[in-house]
Every structure is written in structure tokens, then in C-alpha cells.
Scaffold this motif. Sequence first.
Motif, short mmCIF file in Angstrom:
data_model
loop_
_atom_site.label_atom_id
_atom_site.label_comp_id
_atom_site.label_asym_id
_atom_site.label_seq_id
_atom_site.Cartn_x
_atom_site.Cartn_y
_atom_site.Cartn_z
N LEU A 140 6.10 -16.40 -93.23
CA LEU A 140 6.83 -16.99 -92.11
C LEU A 140 5.82 -17.72 -91.23
CD1 LEU A 140 9.33 -17.34 -90.26
CD2 LEU A 140 8.72 -15.14 -89.20
N GLY A 141 5.98 -19.03 -91.10
CA GLY A 141 5.06 -19.81 -90.29
C GLY A 141 5.15 -19.45 -88.82
N LEU A 142 4.02 -19.09 -88.21
CA LEU A 142 3.99 -18.70 -86.81
C LEU A 142 3.14 -19.63 -85.96
CD1 LEU A 142 3.56 -14.82 -87.18
CD2 LEU A 142 5.67 -16.08 -86.69
N LYS A 143 1.97 -19.98 -86.47
CA LYS A 143 1.06 -20.87 -85.73
C LYS A 143 0.50 -21.86 -86.75
CE LYS A 143 -2.84 -20.75 -82.46
NZ LYS A 143 -3.60 -21.88 -83.04
N ILE A 144 1.07 -23.05 -86.76
CA ILE A 144 0.70 -24.06 -87.75
C ILE A 144 0.16 -25.28 -87.01
CG2 ILE A 144 1.44 -25.37 -89.75
CD1 ILE A 144 1.80 -22.29 -89.97
N PRO A 145 -1.13 -25.54 -87.12
CA PRO A 145 -1.72 -26.68 -86.41
C PRO A 145 -1.16 -28.01 -86.91
CG PRO A 145 -3.41 -25.16 -87.23
CD PRO A 145 -2.13 -24.78 -87.88
N SER A 146 -1.26 -29.00 -86.07
CA SER A 146 -0.87 -30.37 -86.44
C SER A 146 -2.09 -31.09 -87.00
CB SER A 146 -0.33 -31.11 -85.22
OG SER A 146 0.83 -30.48 -84.75
N PRO A 147 -1.85 -32.01 -87.94
CA PRO A 147 -0.59 -32.25 -88.63
C PRO A 147 -0.29 -31.17 -89.65
CG PRO A 147 -2.29 -33.64 -89.58
CD PRO A 147 -2.93 -32.92 -88.42
N GLU A 148 1.00 -30.86 -89.82
CA GLU A 148 1.40 -29.75 -90.68
C GLU A 148 0.89 -29.91 -92.11
OE1 GLU A 148 5.62 -29.50 -90.29
OE2 GLU A 148 5.54 -28.23 -88.50
N ASP A 149 0.79 -31.15 -92.58
CA ASP A 149 0.39 -31.33 -93.98
C ASP A 149 -1.11 -31.11 -94.20
OD1 ASP A 149 -0.60 -33.61 -92.82
OD2 ASP A 149 0.56 -35.02 -94.04
N SER A 150 -1.85 -30.78 -93.11
CA SER A 150 -3.27 -30.44 -93.27
C SER A 150 -3.48 -28.98 -93.66
CB SER A 150 -4.03 -30.72 -91.96
OG SER A 150 -4.06 -32.10 -91.68
N CYS A 151 -2.41 -28.19 -93.58
CA CYS A 151 -2.45 -26.79 -94.01
C CYS A 151 -1.45 -26.64 -95.15
CB CYS A 151 -2.06 -25.85 -92.88
SG CYS A 151 -3.15 -25.90 -91.45
N GLY A 152 -1.84 -25.99 -96.22
CA GLY A 152 -0.90 -25.89 -97.32
C GLY A 152 -1.24 -24.79 -98.30
N ILE A 153 -0.33 -24.65 -99.26
CA ILE A 153 -0.47 -23.67 -100.33
C ILE A 153 -0.01 -24.32 -101.62
CG2 ILE A 153 1.82 -22.69 -99.83
CD1 ILE A 153 0.63 -19.95 -100.68
N ARG A 154 -0.70 -24.03 -102.70
CA ARG A 154 -0.33 -24.54 -104.02
C ARG A 154 -0.08 -23.34 -104.93
NH1 ARG A 154 -4.33 -27.49 -104.64
NH2 ARG A 154 -3.40 -29.41 -103.84
N VAL A 155 1.11 -23.27 -105.49
CA VAL A 155 1.51 -22.15 -106.35
C VAL A 155 1.97 -22.71 -107.69
CG1 VAL A 155 2.95 -20.09 -106.58
CG2 VAL A 155 2.26 -20.88 -104.30
N HIS A 161 3.96 -26.77 -97.65
CA HIS A 161 3.31 -26.72 -96.34
C HIS A 161 4.15 -25.86 -95.40
CE1 HIS A 161 0.59 -29.97 -97.54
NE2 HIS A 161 1.64 -30.46 -98.16
N TRP A 162 3.47 -25.04 -94.62
CA TRP A 162 4.16 -24.18 -93.67
C TRP A 162 4.68 -24.98 -92.49
CZ3 TRP A 162 -0.95 -23.00 -95.24
CH2 TRP A 162 -1.05 -21.97 -96.18
N ARG A 163 5.77 -24.48 -91.92
CA ARG A 163 6.30 -25.00 -90.66
C ARG A 163 6.58 -23.82 -89.74
NH1 ARG A 163 11.02 -26.76 -90.58
NH2 ARG A 163 11.74 -26.09 -92.65
N GLU A 164 6.35 -24.00 -88.47
CA GLU A 164 6.60 -22.91 -87.53
C GLU A 164 8.08 -22.56 -87.52
OE1 GLU A 164 4.91 -23.86 -83.72
OE2 GLU A 164 2.84 -23.67 -84.45
N GLY A 165 8.35 -21.26 -87.67
CA GLY A 165 9.73 -20.78 -87.67
C GLY A 165 10.42 -20.86 -89.01
N ALA A 166 9.73 -21.37 -90.04
CA ALA A 166 10.33 -21.49 -91.37
C ALA A 166 9.58 -20.56 -92.34
CB ALA A 166 10.26 -22.92 -91.86
N GLY A 167 10.32 -20.06 -93.31
CA GLY A 167 9.72 -19.15 -94.28
C GLY A 167 9.68 -19.75 -95.67
N MET A 168 8.90 -19.14 -96.54
CA MET A 168 8.87 -19.52 -97.95
C MET A 168 8.61 -18.27 -98.79
SD MET A 168 5.14 -21.32 -98.65
CE MET A 168 5.26 -22.60 -97.38
N PHE A 169 9.29 -18.19 -99.92
CA PHE A 169 9.09 -17.12 -100.88
C PHE A 169 8.40 -17.69 -102.12
CE2 PHE A 169 12.63 -15.45 -98.43
CZ PHE A 169 12.37 -14.09 -98.36
#
Length: 239
Positions: A140-155, A161-169
Motif C-alpha cells: 500500500l503506497g504511503l509516501k511516494i516521492p515525485s515523480p512517481e515513475d522514479s520509484c518502481g518495482i519489476r515482477v 509504480h506505487w501511488r499514495e493510497g493505492a495498493g498492488m498485489f
Amino acid sequence: MPSFLPALVKWIEKQMAHHSRFEDSPFIPESAFPWSRELEDNWRDIRAELDTLLEHRDALPNFQDISTVQRQITNDNQWKTFFFYGYGYRFDPNCERCPRTAELLAHIPGLKTAFFSILGPRKHVPPHRGPYKGVVRYHLGLKIPSPEDSCGIRVGGQEAHWREGAGMFFDDTYEHEAWNGTDEDRAVLFLDVVRPMAFPYSLLNDMVIKGIARSRFVQDAKGNQDAWEQRFAQLLPRK
């Protein structure tokens, strides 16, 4: 870990694609876990408790200080944690310090692990695989710096990319890596929940998870968490 478990784990993992209650894929639709809506609706309450903890960021434990097996993927001070649950063990002092977060976590079926995961500036977690397919990971994204696409995960080769208030499974047994390409902290609420499976595979899954919880690496991590808590209590008394 009991001697029979490695072979049993290997066999159960082969059954996951056929007997899970959703398709086997790197990312999993949120519709498979309707309880996530409550977390996302109340993410600002969780974020407020996180912000209070971040006032003591340097005192928070590094991931490898709690779970020493993580030294394979991180060995610096840039991956901080704050555990509420670890493989079913509840850490009461931390839950008391974040009562609203603890209240929301208590409503989640099959919750096994829960903690604030804080990646420091320019931190990169290299490709690795999770230990067991019987749990599903949630961020669950809680503190995601701008720009959002600078933080990410590859599975499994798929990037998100995380967004504040949004989740991913996602299924962490696919090779995955994560990064924070900014000069600020990135923080998520990190959960592992039991993978929904058809009977009797659900029963076998529960057996394996209980076996893992009794294993030395989990017990050692629990001991490290308890020792850290004693030190932290002197800095930040419970509410």
C-alpha cells in the motif's frame, strides 16, 4: 524446519497454478482480496502514524538487522522497517504505537506479515525471489516521492509504480526488484497474506506456513525484533 518440509514445499508450489483461486501471474487483481478497499480508504490514517515514526527514522531497524537472510540483497542503512506481524507473530509494542494501523490490520483474513517498508534515497533492491508461493504480497503506497515513475518495482519482467493510497498485489516467487530513484524516502505498508487455495491444498499450505513460522530463521528474526524493541522503548515510550 522439519525435514519433510522442503519436499512438501516444492510439491505444493507446483500445485499453485492449478489450485489457487486466481490465475498464476506476477501481478494479481485486487478483486481477489476485497479487504484491501478498507486499507486504501483509510490510508491517510496509516500515513499519519508512519510520519510520527519517521521522526525517529535513524533508530528504525534495517531489514537485515531483523531478518539476517536479507543480507543477501541489502547491507546498508537504506531499507528501514517497522514490524507489526512476522509470520503470524504479533509485535504488541509496535501495534500499540500505531493503534489505527493495528486496528485495520486486525480485520485482514490470513495476515501473516505486516510492516512499514521504507526505502531510502537512491536505494535499489536487486532481483531476488521470495521463499514460498503460499503467501501473496501486498504493498500500500504511503509516501511516494515525485515523480512517481522514479520509484518502481519489476515482477516477472512487468514493471509497476506505487501511488499514495493505492495498493498492488503480486507473487514474490517471480523474480522481482525494487528501486527508489529519488532523494527522499519511499514508504509502503508491506503485507504477506495466505494465498487462497482449494481444499485440500489450503490445508497443506497452512501446514507449511506453520512449519516455516517455527523455523530457525523466523525464530531468530523474532528474537532480533524483540531485542530491538527493548532498545527503542527507551527512545519512544508506548502511548
